[in-house]
Design an enzyme around this catalytic site. Structure first.
Site, PDB file in Angstrom:
ATOM      1  N   GLY A 181      23.197   6.018  27.437  1.00 52.98           N
ATOM      2  CA  GLY A 181      23.644   6.111  28.814  1.00 52.98           C
ATOM      3  C   GLY A 181      23.429   4.774  29.497  1.00 52.98           C
ATOM      4  O   GLY A 181      22.289   4.354  29.711  1.00 52.98           O
ATOM      5  N   ASP A 208      17.742  -2.589  31.526  1.00 51.15           N
ATOM      6  CA  ASP A 208      17.152  -1.815  30.426  1.00 51.15           C
ATOM      7  C   ASP A 208      18.226  -1.247  29.509  1.00 51.15           C
ATOM      8  O   ASP A 208      18.130  -1.348  28.281  1.00 51.15           O
ATOM      9  CB  ASP A 208      16.296  -0.673  30.978  1.00 51.15           C
ATOM     10  CG  ASP A 208      15.090  -1.158  31.749  1.00 51.15           C
ATOM     11  OD1 ASP A 208      14.464  -2.136  31.305  1.00 51.15           O
ATOM     12  OD2 ASP A 208      14.784  -0.579  32.800  1.00 51.15           O
ATOM     13  N   LYS A 239      -9.208   2.716  -2.532  1.00 47.91           N
ATOM     14  CA  LYS A 239      -9.530   2.023  -1.286  1.00 47.91           C
ATOM     15  C   LYS A 239     -10.913   2.426  -0.794  1.00 47.91           C
ATOM     16  O   LYS A 239     -11.251   3.608  -0.719  1.00 47.91           O
ATOM     17  CB  LYS A 239      -8.469   2.366  -0.245  1.00 47.91           C
ATOM     18  CG  LYS A 239      -8.549   1.594   1.062  1.00 47.91           C
ATOM     19  CD  LYS A 239      -7.350   1.959   1.942  1.00 47.91           C
ATOM     20  CE  LYS A 239      -7.302   1.177   3.219  1.00 47.91           C
ATOM     21  NZ  LYS A 239      -6.102   1.518   4.032  1.00 47.91           N
ATOM     22  N   GLU A 294       0.832  -1.203   0.000  1.00 43.47           N
ATOM     23  CA  GLU A 294       0.000   0.000   0.000  1.00 43.47           C
ATOM     24  C   GLU A 294       0.873   1.261   0.000  1.00 43.47           C
ATOM     25  O   GLU A 294       1.880   1.349   0.714  1.00 43.47           O
ATOM     26  CB  GLU A 294      -0.884  -0.028   1.242  1.00 43.47           C
ATOM     27  CG  GLU A 294      -1.824   1.123   1.430  1.00 43.47           C
ATOM     28  CD  GLU A 294      -2.680   0.953   2.681  1.00 43.47           C
ATOM     29  OE1 GLU A 294      -3.593   1.766   2.880  1.00 43.47           O
ATOM     30  OE2 GLU A 294      -2.432  -0.013   3.463  1.00 43.47           O
ATOM     31  N   CYS A 348      -5.711  -3.259   1.935  1.00 47.07           N
ATOM     32  CA  CYS A 348      -5.637  -3.400   3.390  1.00 47.07           C
ATOM     33  C   CYS A 348      -7.006  -3.467   4.064  1.00 47.07           C
ATOM     34  O   CYS A 348      -7.630  -4.507   4.082  1.00 47.07           O
ATOM     35  CB  CYS A 348      -4.777  -2.287   3.973  1.00 47.07           C
ATOM     36  SG  CYS A 348      -3.992  -2.745   5.549  1.00 47.07           S
ATOM     37  N   SER A 370       0.372  -2.884   6.895  1.00 53.53           N
ATOM     38  CA  SER A 370      -0.182  -3.367   8.159  1.00 53.53           C
ATOM     39  C   SER A 370       0.902  -3.333   9.220  1.00 53.53           C
ATOM     40  O   SER A 370       1.837  -4.124   9.180  1.00 53.53           O
ATOM     41  CB  SER A 370      -0.703  -4.799   7.980  1.00 53.53           C
ATOM     42  OG  SER A 370      -1.179  -5.312   9.205  1.00 53.53           O
ATOM     43  N   LYS A 405       0.560 -10.405  15.516  1.00 55.46           N
ATOM     44  CA  LYS A 405      -0.263  -9.831  14.444  1.00 55.46           C
ATOM     45  C   LYS A 405      -0.381 -10.775  13.242  1.00 55.46           C
ATOM     46  O   LYS A 405      -1.429 -10.825  12.590  1.00 55.46           O
ATOM     47  CB  LYS A 405       0.363  -8.504  14.005  1.00 55.46           C
ATOM     48  CG  LYS A 405      -0.398  -7.721  12.935  1.00 55.46           C
ATOM     49  CD  LYS A 405      -1.641  -7.069  13.494  1.00 55.46           C
ATOM     50  CE  LYS A 405      -2.288  -6.115  12.497  1.00 55.46           C
ATOM     51  NZ  LYS A 405      -1.569  -4.832  12.402  1.00 55.46           N
ATOM     52  N   GLY A 449      22.220  -1.555  34.573  1.00 59.44           N
ATOM     53  CA  GLY A 449      20.914  -2.182  34.706  1.00 59.44           C
ATOM     54  C   GLY A 449      20.494  -2.896  33.438  1.00 59.44           C
ATOM     55  O   GLY A 449      21.111  -2.761  32.372  1.00 59.44           O
TER      56      GLY A 449
END
Length: 559
Positions: free
Chosen positions: A305, A311, A108, A41, A144, A194, A200, A309
């Site tokens: 940074g 994350d 569409k 699309e 879509c 999509s 999904k 930890g």
């Protein structure tokens, strides 16, 4: 005959580049013996172009790009997505290009206007089906949402049924595929942009299989791939035969050219890419999002940074896998509260990944700030102000390095933190792109363990030790938040599923925990509005599909 599926990574606004990409794929398809090629699309302009579509000059440029593409493509019929203007109205269209000319156009019919979609803002709905013949096969064209309507109303009904809202189902029937069949189509070509969220692909195939069952048409589903701001498109284009069986499956998160052989108008079995485990699927989505945001916006590299930890360790690994170690720099900024093992682990992460690593102690800067503020703070007890000051010093240092080098700062906050406001404005929220913005803490640990199974780049104790911001002595996240599995489950129920607090309590969660989490989500909207964009991987992230007012006195009342 053979059909080619061009699973393309288009860049929004790069009309010349997109035309070149499509033409290159068309030539490859021709050489492979394809008679017909279908693109995703709006492949000519990229998706979503958003308010570019309101510019007459942009629409004119798209028209010229379509004409250039038609002149360039030889020896293969091309079905290509693009915006167009007719009688003063804008349409989301697909054109059939043959022999240097536009041989047919489809507009569409169903314009999505939910979650991340705003197509009613930009386009008018089309009406007529488009069917064209080649080599004895009649092809219908859909775009879509034309094939998604019935599923969309199911999702809406599941939320709105509690409120007693009636939705006119007649306007939501997937009638575009039926109209194509009534006009003589034997195979349905569906152009898609999509966006990805977890699981999904299973949903897409289930919905498309229903369209095949309803119409008896074989279906070719061509999907976009690549990152665009906070959205990631995963590709995964596929083909269903008249029985609804998958005959072809293109890989996820890769550009690809698929070739489909039709015999008597039905697809014959072909290559099917192996499915991905959930952690690998999400990890590759994050790599795609980082790579394309950095590459398409022309950044030379990224800064992160690191704190010791999980994350920041995961963000560092994703950045290296997306861009290469030579384009990634890690900066550790210890304070007097930073544990020695945090510094050791940050060094080990940088060494394992081969990135440039720098340490900048912030205690002298922190002391200077406190001295400057001493008169103003006199008689006031230390509190979160001093904690946030440390985070803001780190944010300032990272942004200074970004200004000097041109590198993009990747923030490391996760969805659990963004949801509850467990982040500092102009501190750890300072940066240009939030890699983990839609990844809750529970999934952070799953992804860290997944990455270590490939090669151990995150020290095990980083994954196992209690998470801490290390902004005061002996601090841990759970001092002020429920355990992450509880927090994440409550947030998913409230943010992604729109459940009321009493409904979440009815699922077995403590009322105090629900009240605490929901209250934090509400109170933190002003922070999220100022946060950098980040990669969306759930059905509802804090971005395009979360639009709550900052000034908001609404509180749910049971009954």
């Amino acid at each position: 005959m053979k059909i080619a599926i061009a699973q393309l990574n288009a860049t929004v606004g790069d009309l010349a580049g997109n035309v070149e990409r499509i033409a290159s794929f068309a030539e490859r398809a021709r050489r492979a013996g394809a008679d017909l090629m279908v693109t995703p699309e709006l492949a000519i302009c990229g998706y979503p172009p958003e308010d570019l579509l309101l510019r007459p000059d942009f629409l004119l440029a798209c028209e010229r790009a379509l004409a250039e593409l038609a002149a360039r493509v030889k020896g293969v019929t091309l079905v290509v997505g693009h915006p167009r203007v007719a009688s003063g109205k804008r349409y989301n269209s697909a054109s059939i290009l043959q022999d240097g000319k536009v041989a047919g156009v489809y507009d569409k019919q169903r314009l999505p206007n939910y979650t991340v979609f705003d197509e009613e803002r930009y386009f008018e709905p089309g009406g007529a089906p488009c069917v064209f013949g080649m080599n004895g096969v009649n092809f219908g064209v859909n775009i879509c949402e034309d094939t998604w309507g019935a599923q969309a109303v199911t999702d809406v009904r599941s939320r709105d049924a509690r409120l007693g809202i009636n939705i006119c189902a007649d306007s939501w029937h997937a009638d575009a595929p039926r109209a194509a069949r009534a006009a003589g189509a034997g195979v349905l070509l569906v152009l898609n942009a999509s966006p990805y969220h977890m699981k999904k692909q299973h949903l897409r195939q289930d919905v498309m299989r229903r369209r095949v069952e309803e119409t008896g048409l074989a279906l070719v589903y061509a999907n976009l791939v690549g990152g665009q701001d906070e959205l990631v498109f995963d590709g995964g284009s596929f083909v269903l035969n008249r029985e609804g069986k998958v005959t072809h499956q293109l890989p996820l998160f890769e550009e690809a050219l698929g070739l489909v052989t039709l015999t008597d108008g039905d697809p014959q079995p072909g290559e099917i890419a192996a499915p991905l485990a959930l952690e690998e699927e999400v990890y590759r989505a994050l790599i795609t999002g980082v790579r394309d945001y950095v590459e398409k916006n022309g950044f030379p590299g990224v800064l992160i940074g690191v704190s010791g930890g999980v994350d920041s360790a995961l963000t560092l690994a994703i950045a290296v896998d997306a861009l290469g170690a030579e384009r990634v720099r890690a900066v550790m900024m210890p304070s007097q509260y930073t544990a020695d093992i945090s510094v050791q682990d940050a060094r080990e992460e940088a060494r394992a990944l081969g990135v440039r690593y720098t340490e900048i102690a912030i205690k002298p800067i922190f002391d200077a700030f406190l001295k400057a503020l001493a008169a103003e703070f006199e008689g006031l007890a230390p509190d979160v102000t001093e904690e946030n000051l440390q985070s803001r010093i780190r944010g300032t240092l990272l942004m200074a390095l970004s200004n000097k080098t041109g590198a993009l700062v990747l923030t490391t906050g996760n969805k659990s933190e963004m949801g509850t406001g467990y982040a500092t404005l102009y501190g750890d929220m300072a940066g240009g792109f939030g890699v983990l913005k839609d990844i809750n803490k529970t999934m952070v640990y799953r992804l860290a363990n997944y990455r270590n199974r490939i090669s151990r780049v995150i020290p095990q104790r980083v994954i196992e030790r209690a998470p801490s911001a290390e902004l005061r002595p002996n601090q841990t996240d759970q001092d002020s938040l429920p355990p992450y599995p509880v927090l994440d489950a409550i947030m998913e129920a409230y943010v992604e599923n729109d459940l009321a607090p009493e409904e979440i309590v009815a699922q077995g969660y403590a009322p105090a925990d629900v009240e605490r989490v929901v209250g934090l989500v509400r109170a933190s909207e002003y922070k999220r509005r100022q946060a950098p964009i980040g990669i969306r991987i759930t059905p509802r992230g804090f971005g395009k599909d979360w639009r709550y007012p900052i000034t908001n006195k609404y509180r749910h009342r049971s009954g």
